[in-house]
Design a protein around this motif. Structure first.
Motif, PDB file in Angstrom:
ATOM      1  N   ARG A 168       9.620   2.612  -9.460  1.00 40.10           N
ATOM      2  CA  ARG A 168       9.114   1.339  -9.712  1.00 40.10           C
ATOM      3  C   ARG A 168       7.572   1.298  -9.213  1.00 40.10           C
ATOM      4  O   ARG A 168       6.687   0.970  -9.777  1.00 40.10           O
ATOM      5  N   MET A 169       7.633   2.365  -8.379  1.00 43.85           N
ATOM      6  CA  MET A 169       6.415   2.564  -7.714  1.00 43.85           C
ATOM      7  C   MET A 169       5.448   3.129  -8.858  1.00 43.85           C
ATOM      8  O   MET A 169       4.153   2.615  -9.013  1.00 43.85           O
ATOM      9  N   GLU A 170       5.861   4.244  -9.241  1.00 44.95           N
ATOM     10  CA  GLU A 170       5.260   4.850 -10.691  1.00 44.95           C
ATOM     11  C   GLU A 170       4.680   3.584 -11.631  1.00 44.95           C
ATOM     12  O   GLU A 170       3.667   3.905 -12.321  1.00 44.95           O
ATOM     13  N   VAL A 171       5.879   2.867 -12.198  1.00 45.07           N
ATOM     14  CA  VAL A 171       5.703   2.083 -13.164  1.00 45.07           C
ATOM     15  C   VAL A 171       4.532   0.986 -12.771  1.00 45.07           C
ATOM     16  O   VAL A 171       3.524   0.534 -13.781  1.00 45.07           O
ATOM     17  N   GLU A 172       4.471   0.594 -11.601  1.00 39.77           N
ATOM     18  CA  GLU A 172       3.285  -0.409 -11.015  1.00 39.77           C
ATOM     19  C   GLU A 172       2.007   0.257 -11.007  1.00 39.77           C
ATOM     20  O   GLU A 172       1.072  -0.200 -10.370  1.00 39.77           O
TER      21      GLU A 172
ATOM     22  N   ALA B 235       7.390   4.239   3.479  1.00 41.65           N
ATOM     23  CA  ALA B 235       8.257   3.664   4.587  1.00 41.65           C
ATOM     24  C   ALA B 235       9.523   3.125   4.150  1.00 41.65           C
ATOM     25  O   ALA B 235      10.731   3.724   4.504  1.00 41.65           O
ATOM     26  N   MET B 236       9.585   2.320   2.966  1.00 42.47           N
ATOM     27  CA  MET B 236      10.967   2.004   2.551  1.00 42.47           C
ATOM     28  C   MET B 236      11.560   3.201   1.684  1.00 42.47           C
ATOM     29  O   MET B 236      13.064   3.229   1.844  1.00 42.47           O
ATOM     30  N   ILE B 237      11.012   3.931   1.073  1.00 45.97           N
ATOM     31  CA  ILE B 237      11.694   5.130   0.201  1.00 45.97           C
ATOM     32  C   ILE B 237      12.211   6.033   1.257  1.00 45.97           C
ATOM     33  O   ILE B 237      13.383   6.431   1.073  1.00 45.97           O
TER      34      ILE B 237
ATOM     35  N   ASP C 251       0.714  -1.157   0.016  1.00 45.99           N
ATOM     36  CA  ASP C 251      -0.148   0.187   0.096  1.00 45.99           C
ATOM     37  C   ASP C 251       0.997   1.347   0.063  1.00 45.99           C
ATOM     38  O   ASP C 251       2.257   0.952  -0.110  1.00 45.99           O
ATOM     39  N   MET C 252       0.340   2.460   0.061  1.00 45.76           N
ATOM     40  CA  MET C 252       0.951   3.573  -0.056  1.00 45.76           C
ATOM     41  C   MET C 252       1.743   3.723   1.154  1.00 45.76           C
ATOM     42  O   MET C 252       3.215   4.302   1.241  1.00 45.76           O
TER      43      MET C 252
ATOM     44  N   GLY D  80      12.974   5.164   4.302  1.00 46.94           N
ATOM     45  CA  GLY D  80      14.180   4.496   4.929  1.00 46.94           C
ATOM     46  C   GLY D  80      15.494   4.550   4.364  1.00 46.94           C
ATOM     47  O   GLY D  80      16.361   4.894   4.869  1.00 46.94           O
ATOM     48  N   TYR D  81      15.300   4.708   2.812  1.00 46.51           N
ATOM     49  CA  TYR D  81      16.584   4.768   2.168  1.00 46.51           C
ATOM     50  C   TYR D  81      16.960   6.174   2.324  1.00 46.51           C
ATOM     51  O   TYR D  81      18.297   6.300   2.367  1.00 46.51           O
ATOM     52  N   ALA D  82      16.003   7.157   2.042  1.00 50.52           N
ATOM     53  CA  ALA D  82      16.587   8.409   2.280  1.00 50.52           C
ATOM     54  C   ALA D  82      17.201   8.691   3.516  1.00 50.52           C
ATOM     55  O   ALA D  82      18.471   9.351   3.562  1.00 50.52           O
ATOM     56  N   LEU D  83      16.894   8.465   4.670  1.00 52.92           N
ATOM     57  CA  LEU D  83      17.306   8.573   5.875  1.00 52.92           C
ATOM     58  C   LEU D  83      18.695   7.975   6.068  1.00 52.92           C
ATOM     59  O   LEU D  83      19.692   8.385   6.824  1.00 52.92           O
ATOM     60  N   HIS D  84      19.111   6.834   5.697  1.00 54.15           N
ATOM     61  CA  HIS D  84      20.226   6.048   5.446  1.00 54.15           C
ATOM     62  C   HIS D  84      21.123   6.641   4.280  1.00 54.15           C
ATOM     63  O   HIS D  84      22.337   6.085   4.044  1.00 54.15           O
ATOM     64  N   GLY D  85      20.726   7.763   3.464  1.00 52.83           N
ATOM     65  CA  GLY D  85      21.620   8.320   2.580  1.00 52.83           C
ATOM     66  C   GLY D  85      21.875   7.482   1.157  1.00 52.83           C
ATOM     67  O   GLY D  85      22.740   7.671   0.493  1.00 52.83           O
ATOM     68  N   HIS D  86      20.909   6.317   1.013  1.00 50.82           N
ATOM     69  CA  HIS D  86      20.846   5.550  -0.243  1.00 50.82           C
ATOM     70  C   HIS D  86      19.784   6.149  -1.067  1.00 50.82           C
ATOM     71  O   HIS D  86      18.533   5.610  -1.486  1.00 50.82           O
ATOM     72  N   ALA D  87      20.208   7.267  -1.727  1.00 51.45           N
ATOM     73  CA  ALA D  87      19.460   8.027  -2.612  1.00 51.45           C
ATOM     74  C   ALA D  87      18.988   7.320  -3.962  1.00 51.45           C
ATOM     75  O   ALA D  87      17.836   7.623  -4.233  1.00 51.45           O
ATOM     76  N   TYR D  88      20.040   6.852  -4.294  1.00 54.82           N
ATOM     77  CA  TYR D  88      19.629   6.208  -5.704  1.00 54.82           C
ATOM     78  C   TYR D  88      18.530   5.083  -5.344  1.00 54.82           C
ATOM     79  O   TYR D  88      17.772   4.669  -6.523  1.00 54.82           O
ATOM     80  N   ASP D  89      18.906   4.520  -4.337  1.00 57.43           N
ATOM     81  CA  ASP D  89      18.035   3.062  -4.191  1.00 57.43           C
ATOM     82  C   ASP D  89      16.583   3.704  -3.858  1.00 57.43           C
ATOM     83  O   ASP D  89      15.407   3.148  -4.265  1.00 57.43           O
ATOM     84  N   ALA D  90      16.421   4.871  -3.207  1.00 58.80           N
ATOM     85  CA  ALA D  90      15.149   5.783  -2.626  1.00 58.80           C
ATOM     86  C   ALA D  90      14.437   6.224  -4.264  1.00 58.80           C
ATOM     87  O   ALA D  90      13.163   5.655  -4.547  1.00 58.80           O
ATOM     88  N   ILE D  91      15.167   6.562  -5.002  1.00 60.21           N
ATOM     89  CA  ILE D  91      14.777   7.079  -6.515  1.00 60.21           C
ATOM     90  C   ILE D  91      14.183   5.778  -7.288  1.00 60.21           C
ATOM     91  O   ILE D  91      13.277   5.855  -7.848  1.00 60.21           O
ATOM     92  N   SER D  92      15.187   4.755  -7.098  1.00 57.15           N
ATOM     93  CA  SER D  92      14.649   3.643  -8.124  1.00 57.15           C
ATOM     94  C   SER D  92      13.259   2.901  -7.638  1.00 57.15           C
ATOM     95  O   SER D  92      12.555   2.672  -8.491  1.00 57.15           O
ATOM     96  N   LEU D  93      13.257   2.891  -6.384  1.00 53.96           N
ATOM     97  CA  LEU D  93      12.033   2.385  -5.716  1.00 53.96           C
ATOM     98  C   LEU D  93      10.855   3.309  -5.951  1.00 53.96           C
ATOM     99  O   LEU D  93       9.678   2.813  -6.389  1.00 53.96           O
ATOM    100  N   PHE D  94      10.973   4.616  -5.975  1.00 50.79           N
ATOM    101  CA  PHE D  94      10.134   5.540  -6.173  1.00 50.79           C
ATOM    102  C   PHE D  94       9.590   5.260  -7.592  1.00 50.79           C
ATOM    103  O   PHE D  94       8.390   5.473  -8.231  1.00 50.79           O
TER     104      PHE D  94
END
Length: 765
Positions: free
Chosen positions: A484-488, A464-466, A458-459, A468-482
């Protein structure tokens, strides 16, 4: 006629007087012994079994009845199936009843409508509504109450997207028995299904009935997909449900308290708060007094509006009328006071309840956690377990944020184990809470593992995962997941954009941030809020584009708050821009004159520039206004116990060991090339004193205590309430390399993962 026969006759004339299975069995046996039971007599026995919710016995009698069964038999078996949650069976027998030529009455429709509601089958429910109108039952009190409940529930269940409504109702107008099966419209498929219903063998097995219902649903799917013009948006569908609900209510010649409560709760649950309150007033004008259900429906409205005065009025009414002991009223009051930030009142209501069920426990736990009283929330959760109340998915969803904010990973893991043993781990809300908890406790890998195991998202789970990546500095993982969310096909919401902009801010991705900021307004029509502006302003400040950040904040479509200006003031400190800092501070103090952090920031900017007099003036001004700087504090969890440290803290029982270990570490660090950066000490003191102050920062004490208290190789997890200073950041990189451990430090804005002399932030924070 003997006494036994008289008793049997009396019981048969008043079936509701039979209160137990044994009584029903005795009556049934007596009838079989004394006479050859007629279909009407057996139907009466069947109704008694049905009233007692004895499905097996009801079916035995029903299957022994000669064809066709009586109307009483049909309605009894349909009601019994519904009460057992066998909704498909209930609807199947309803179709059989129609096929047998028996017409339902006001005793049948409430059970059938309940089955439609709980199966979420609106089309069938609409068809049943057509039956009701055709048979002249549209004015029956209980039938209309059931209809309103159905439309209200479908209104609440609406989740967006589009849905096609069926023009032709399968049962919309019931023809006379001899006309069943004749084609009355131009669609062959509906006619064919009408014939199937007409041709049902009244003694047919359940599989046959299930197939017919399946075909009905298949027909509706095929028929609907063939119509491309009859497409309704979410708003149009909500209007349809509301219109249907109101139309049924307005046409009722007589209304009881259930009728009014159904409309009131329907409006309240679907955000029509003013309409709900208006209906309460109209109910009073109709000489009906609100009951406990009415009150529990309107209390969430005042909680939503944070209207404490009105909430207290309802509380007073509940006390005067003896409803305050009702557990549902009590839970609603707990929630209302908590939403109005009156947790003490919530606790008083909770303790005054004569008994506590799962709902009241969940309400007080959620109330504490939502108001930042995390320790109290955990205590209530523990008391709930001691009271032998089994937690449900709401309990876990409510308590997990407490673990996340307190960063108590050990407790979070214990709760996770409880969740798995209780088989709640497949619940999307709990899984999302677990993702959030592990991410905020510093274990981003476990958070992603749980996320990947989820079957549905769900949203909340996406964000929560995006985040989470943001707070841990994994910006590219956050953007990739974002992406993927749009693609789905999931449309990002306000919080999702806040998460991806935060990710860009923590990694210095200016171009990406502008792309998402513009996309939010242009592609998704989401109006930026303070959090979005703050994230972009923070990013521009971090990369040194201070003037651009100032113009960006000044041009906001809403009034900038102190927190937004504070992001730029912090950047002015990092980039040592005193002139702009003074300009920003004037703006900041205008909108938020009590912002202690701003005074401290500006004082530190003056101190770093050697302007000790200006810094001293600010500190005197803070003292005169009664402002007190929040001391830097760090804490670490060791063996299920949280240890807290402040700068220069000598109160810990292991202080001597910590101090000795710090000296050894400092010697090793200096051999590796570490040099203390005393410019970070913003006090007008001697150099040696500056060295001491630096080495006694709270995070260094916590990290050192973790090293001497845990086995080699154990990950050290420390939380700090303020931003990590530059020198401590450098020192922690050296420490991680020397001791060969991963050190995770969470400050007030993000996570730093130190390993092998490097930090996950890339020295950008």
């Amino acid at each position: 006629m003997n006494t036994t026969q008289n008793l049997c006759k009396t019981l048969l004339q008043n079936p509701s007087s039979v209160k137990s299975k044994s009584q029903a069995k005795q009556l049934h046996a007596q009838i079989l012994r004394t006479s050859l039971p007629s279909p009407s007599l057996l139907s009466t026995i069947l109704s008694i079994y049905s009233n007692l919710n004895l499905l097996h016995d009801s079916l035995l009698i029903f299957n022994s009845l000669p064809s066709p069964p009586t109307t009483l038999a049909w309605k009894s078996i349909i009601r019994c199936y519904t009460s057992h949650g066998l909704f498909l069976h209930s609807l199947s027998f309803f179709i059989q009843m129609l096929a047998s030529g028996k017409y339902p009455d006001h005793n049948v429709f409430p059970s059938v409508l309940k089955s439609c509601t709980l199966m979420k089958d609106l089309r069938f429910g609409e068809s049943v509504h057509g039956c009701i109108i055709r048979l002249g039952m549209g004015f029956d009190l209980y039938t209309c109450n059931a209809l309103m409940n159905m439309y209200s529930k479908f209104w609440s269940l609406e989740e967006g997207g589009v849905q096609r409504f069926c023009d032709s109702k399968m049962l919309g107008g019931i023809p006379e028995p001899r006309e069943i099966g004749k084609c009355s419209n131009s669609h062959d498929l509906p006619c064919e299904l009408d014939e199937r219903v007409a041709g049902i063998d009244q003694n047919g097995d359940l599989n046959q009935m299930s197939n017919i219902l399946y075909q009905v649903n298949t027909y509706k799917k095929v028929f609907d997909e063939g119509k491309t013009s009859d497409v309704y948006s979410k708003k149009e569908k909500e209007s349809y449900y509301l219109g249907s609900l109101r139309k049924v209510f307005e046409m009722m010649p007589k209304r009881d308290i259930v009728s009014w409560n159904t409309v009131i709760s329907g409006n309240a649950q679907n955000g029509m708060h003013e309409d709900a309150l208006m209906m309460v007033r109209e109910m009073g004008n109709a000489d009906l007094r609100p009951d406990s259900f009415t009150l529990s429906s309107v209390l969430p409205i005042f909680a939503e509006y944070v209207n404490l005065l009105k909430g207290k009025e309802i509380h007073g009414y509940a006390i005067r009328n003896g409803y305050d002991a009702d557990v549902f009223i009590g839970s609603s009051l707990i929630d209302m006071y908590a939403k109005c930030t009156r947790v003490d009142d919530s606790c008083r209501v909770f303790y005054m309840l004569p008994q506590h069920d799962g709902i009241s426990w969940n309400s007080i736990i959620a109330g504490c956690v939502q108001n930042g009283m995390f320790d109290e929330g955990l205590k209530f959760f523990q008391q709930m377990l001691i009271a032998k109340i089994k937690p449900n998915h709401v309990s876990f969803s409510s308590i997990m944020p407490a673990c996340a904010h307190l960063t108590t990973l050990h407790l979070g893991k214990q709760l996770h184990g409880y969740i798995i043993r209780s088989r709640f781990d497949g619940n999307v809300f709990i899984a999302s809470a677990l993702v959030d908890m592990y991410a905020k406790c510093g274990n981003i890998r476990t958070a992603r593992w749980i996320f990947d195991k989820m079957e549905l998202y769900d949203m909340v789970s996406w964000t929560a995962m995006i985040m989470g990546y943001a707070l841990h500095g994994h910006a590219y993982d956050a953007i990739s997941l974002f992406k993927r969310m749009e693609v789905e096909g999931v449309k990002p919401n306000y919080v999702a954009f806040m998460a991806v902009l935060t990710a860009c801010s923590h990694a210095g991705l200016v171009d990406e941030a502008w792309k998402y900021f513009n996309s939010m307004t242009q592609d998704y029509r989401i109006i930026p809020g303070l959090e979005h502006y703050a994230a972009v302003a923070d990013l521009l400040g971090r990369v040194g584009r201070l003037e651009e950040a100032y113009e960006f904040i000044s041009d906001m479509h809403i009034e900038p708050t102190g927190s937004v200006w504070s992001t730029l003031l912090a950047a002015c400190r990092v980039h040592k821009n005193i002139e702009l800092a003074e300009k920003v501070s004037k703006k900041l103090f205008t909108v938020d004159p009590q912002n202690i952090g701003a005074y401290v920031l500006l004082s530190n900017i003056y101190s770093a520039a050697g302007r000790w007099k200006d810094a001293r003036k600010l500190r005197i001004a803070m003292r005169d206004k009664g402002m007190k700087k929040k001391p830097a504090c760090s804490w670490i969890e060791i063996k299920n116990k949280v240890h807290a440290f402040v700068a220069g803290d000598k109160s810990h029982p292991y202080y001597d060991r910590i101090n000795e270990a710090l000296k050894v570490l400092l010697e090793q660090m200096e051999r590796e090339g570490y040099v203390l950066d005393t410019t970070e000490v913003l006090h007008d003191v001697e150099e040696e004193q500056k060295r001491y102050l630096l080495c006694s920062h709270s995070e260094r004490l916590a990290i050192t205590f973790g090293i001497i208290s845990t086995p080699a190789g154990t990950t050290i997890r420390v939380t700090k309430n303020l931003r990590v200073c530059v020198d401590c950041h450098t020192a922690t990189k050296f420490i991680s390399k020397i001791v060969g451990r991963e050190i995770v430090v969470r400050d007030n804005s993000r996570f730093h993962h130190f390993k092998d002399g490097k930090c996950s932030c890339g020295d950008f924070w």
